[in-house]
Design a protein around this motif. Sequence first.
Motif, short mmCIF file in Angstrom:
data_model
loop_
_atom_site.label_atom_id
_atom_site.label_comp_id
_atom_site.label_asym_id
_atom_site.label_seq_id
_atom_site.Cartn_x
_atom_site.Cartn_y
_atom_site.Cartn_z
N ARG A 1 -31.81 -25.61 -41.49
CA ARG A 1 -31.54 -26.40 -41.38
C ARG A 1 -32.71 -26.98 -40.51
N CYS A 2 -33.30 -28.41 -41.10
CA CYS A 2 -34.04 -29.08 -40.64
C CYS A 2 -33.63 -29.08 -38.91
N ALA A 3 -34.39 -28.57 -38.15
CA ALA A 3 -34.44 -29.68 -36.62
C ALA A 3 -34.16 -30.90 -36.02
N HIS A 4 -34.90 -31.22 -37.01
CA HIS A 4 -34.78 -32.74 -36.86
C HIS A 4 -33.68 -33.64 -37.53
N CYS A 5 -33.31 -34.04 -39.06
CA CYS A 5 -31.86 -34.79 -39.42
C CYS A 5 -30.71 -33.55 -40.06
N GLY A 6 -31.58 -32.32 -39.48
CA GLY A 6 -30.11 -31.26 -40.30
C GLY A 6 -30.07 -30.93 -41.60
N VAL A 7 -30.59 -31.59 -42.20
CA VAL A 7 -30.62 -31.63 -44.03
C VAL A 7 -30.31 -29.90 -43.80
N HIS A 8 -29.87 -28.97 -44.69
CA HIS A 8 -30.23 -27.47 -44.71
C HIS A 8 -31.06 -28.50 -46.02
N TYR B 1 -38.53 -27.31 -40.56
CA TYR B 1 -37.76 -29.01 -40.76
C TYR B 1 -37.99 -28.67 -41.98
N CYS B 2 -37.77 -30.47 -42.78
CA CYS B 2 -37.07 -30.70 -44.21
C CYS B 2 -38.40 -30.92 -44.97
N SER B 3 -39.33 -31.62 -43.66
CA SER B 3 -40.08 -32.23 -44.32
C SER B 3 -41.73 -32.36 -42.73
N GLU C 1 -43.08 -34.36 -42.12
CA GLU C 1 -43.27 -36.23 -41.27
C GLU C 1 -41.80 -36.00 -40.10
N HIS C 2 -40.97 -35.20 -39.95
CA HIS C 2 -39.73 -34.73 -39.10
C HIS C 2 -40.49 -33.95 -38.23
N ARG C 3 -41.20 -32.58 -39.05
CA ARG C 3 -41.91 -31.73 -37.79
C ARG C 3 -42.34 -32.78 -36.83
ZN LIG Z 1 -35.67 -33.24 -41.76
#
Ligand SMILES: [Zn+2]
Length: 76
Positions: free
Chosen positions: A44-51, A65-67, A69-71
Motif C-alpha cells: 500500500r502506498c504510504a501516501h495515497c493508499g493505493v495498492h 510508495y506508488c511513485s 512523487e508520492h515518496r
Molecule cells: Zn501514492
Amino acid sequence: MKSLLILAIVVLAVWLWRSGRRDVSGSNRSAPPSAPPDPQEMVRCAHCGVHLPRSDAVAGRLGLYCSAEHRQSAEA
Ligand SMILES: [Zn+2]
C-alpha cells in the motif's frame, strides 16, 4: 474371430478415452503451478493508499510508495 475384433476395438476405445482424460487432467494440473508465481505481494502506498505490486513500489524512508512523487510528497 469377430469377438477378437470387437475386443480390440473396445481396448482401443478405452485406451483413447484414458489417454484423453489424462491430457485433460494434465492440462488442469499444469494450470495451478503457473498461477502461484502470478499472485504478487501487494503493498500500500504510504501516501495515497493505493495498492500496487511490491515490484512496482518505490521504497522510501517511511515506507513504500506508488511513485517517486508520492515518496517526495510524504517525506519532504
Ligand atoms: Zn501514492
